[in-house]
Design a protein around this motif. Structure first.
Motif, short mmCIF file in Angstrom:
data_model
loop_
_atom_site.label_atom_id
_atom_site.label_comp_id
_atom_site.label_asym_id
_atom_site.label_seq_id
_atom_site.Cartn_x
_atom_site.Cartn_y
_atom_site.Cartn_z
N ASN A 148 13.19 52.86 67.33
CA ASN A 148 14.62 53.65 66.61
C ASN A 148 14.68 54.77 68.03
OD1 ASN A 148 16.74 54.55 65.96
ND2 ASN A 148 15.71 54.91 63.75
N ASP A 149 15.80 55.43 68.29
CA ASP A 149 15.85 55.95 69.57
C ASP A 149 17.32 57.21 68.59
OD1 ASP A 149 15.72 57.78 71.32
OD2 ASP A 149 15.54 56.32 72.90
N LEU A 150 17.46 58.54 68.65
CA LEU A 150 17.99 59.40 69.20
C LEU A 150 19.81 58.84 70.22
CD1 LEU A 150 18.99 62.30 68.19
CD2 LEU A 150 17.96 63.33 69.68
N THR A 151 20.53 59.17 68.88
CA THR A 151 22.13 59.25 69.78
C THR A 151 22.77 60.16 69.64
OG1 THR A 151 22.85 57.76 67.55
CG2 THR A 151 22.65 56.58 68.95
N PHE A 152 22.67 61.44 68.56
CA PHE A 152 23.38 62.83 68.34
C PHE A 152 22.67 63.28 67.21
CE2 PHE A 152 26.95 65.43 67.20
CZ PHE A 152 27.81 65.09 68.55
N ASP B 9 15.96 75.56 77.51
CA ASP B 9 14.25 75.29 78.23
C ASP B 9 14.54 74.65 76.10
OD1 ASP B 9 13.88 75.89 80.11
OD2 ASP B 9 12.92 77.73 79.71
N LEU B 10 15.00 75.40 75.01
CA LEU B 10 14.95 75.56 73.94
C LEU B 10 15.64 74.34 73.33
CD1 LEU B 10 15.24 79.43 73.11
CD2 LEU B 10 12.65 77.84 72.35
N ILE B 11 16.38 73.40 73.59
CA ILE B 11 17.29 72.72 73.46
C ILE B 11 16.60 71.39 74.17
CG2 ILE B 11 19.74 71.74 73.11
CD1 ILE B 11 21.35 74.13 72.33
N THR B 12 16.23 71.49 74.71
CA THR B 12 15.33 70.02 75.69
C THR B 12 14.24 70.44 75.06
OG1 THR B 12 16.45 70.84 77.65
CG2 THR B 12 14.33 69.37 77.78
N VAL C 219 15.29 68.42 71.11
CA VAL C 219 15.37 67.45 71.18
C VAL C 219 14.17 66.45 71.58
CG1 VAL C 219 16.63 65.63 73.02
CG2 VAL C 219 18.15 67.62 72.15
N GLU C 220 12.88 66.63 72.67
CA GLU C 220 12.30 65.85 72.87
C GLU C 220 10.90 65.68 71.17
OE1 GLU C 220 9.98 68.18 75.80
OE2 GLU C 220 11.03 67.45 77.24
N GLN C 221 10.97 66.84 70.51
CA GLN C 221 10.90 66.63 68.74
C GLN C 221 11.37 66.15 68.14
OE1 GLN C 221 11.15 71.57 68.34
NE2 GLN C 221 8.66 71.30 69.59
N THR C 222 12.50 65.65 67.92
CA THR C 222 13.29 65.16 67.16
C THR C 222 13.09 63.81 67.56
OG1 THR C 222 15.19 66.98 67.24
CG2 THR C 222 15.64 64.95 66.45
N ILE C 223 13.35 63.31 69.24
CA ILE C 223 12.87 61.69 69.30
C ILE C 223 11.32 61.68 69.13
CG2 ILE C 223 12.47 60.29 71.12
CD1 ILE C 223 15.20 61.89 72.57
N LEU D 183 25.89 70.86 68.52
CA LEU D 183 26.50 69.36 68.73
C LEU D 183 25.40 69.32 70.12
CD1 LEU D 183 29.78 69.31 68.34
CD2 LEU D 183 27.85 69.47 66.63
N ILE D 184 24.38 68.05 70.43
CA ILE D 184 24.22 67.68 71.54
C ILE D 184 23.43 65.81 71.64
CG2 ILE D 184 21.36 67.36 72.28
CD1 ILE D 184 20.75 70.12 70.13
N ALA D 185 24.35 65.57 72.69
CA ALA D 185 24.52 64.11 72.26
C ALA D 185 23.70 63.82 73.62
CB ALA D 185 26.24 64.39 73.39
#
Lengths: 98, 98
Positions: free
Chosen positions: A64-68, A44-47, A50-54, A79-81
């Motif tokens: 642009n978009d997140l790749t890593f 839940d936290l990492i998902t 990732v949404e906040q980072t995108i 590490l999140i791919a």
């Protein structure tokens, strides 16, 4: 063996890797080598992160978009791919060079 | 020369580095080599992302803390080193190995 299972096998063979978590686009856990009590909280936290980072990246430039994403902490490194269909999350020792 | 200025000089000498931004704990820009029109937007978005990342880490383990954040995107890579008093943000080409 599926691609997902191959990824997990390869990652967990690395002695620095503490755990691997794969979450699909709906936030559901597909595979995990973490302690079962941690799965829901971590996914839940990492998902959400990732949404906040995108969101942050797209606000800076919407083409642009997140790749890593690599989050280094005092205790470990996450590490999140991101993939089209799932997030591959690896938690490893912070000293590891890769 | 201050430590901050030394850091900026060292970083901008790297040909892969596109820009350096230093933001204090109140979100104010101390130094920047970015285009002036981007400063406020980038500092606000990245400061918020760092707060969200620290929240995520502390929710997982409240004795842990962020030491380094690396956001790789299709167009560039954002490296964020949090310090007690400021965030050192470097934007570089995504191909760079470091």
């Amino acid at each position: 063996m599926s691609e997902v299972e191959e990824n997990i096998k390869r990652l967990t063979a690395n002695k620095h890797v503490q755990g691997v978590l794969i979450v699909n686009e709906d936030g559901q856990i597909i595979k995990s080598t973490l302690e079962p009590t941690l799965n829901k909280k971590y996914s839940d936290l990492i998902t959400k992160l990732v949404e906040q980072t995108i969101f942050c990246i797209k606000e800076m430039d919407d083409t642009n978009d997140l790749t890593f994403l690599r989050v280094r902490t005092k205790k470990h490194e996450i590490l999140i791919a991101p993939d089209k269909e799932y997030l591959l999350i690896t938690i490893q020792n912070p000293e590891t060079k890769s």
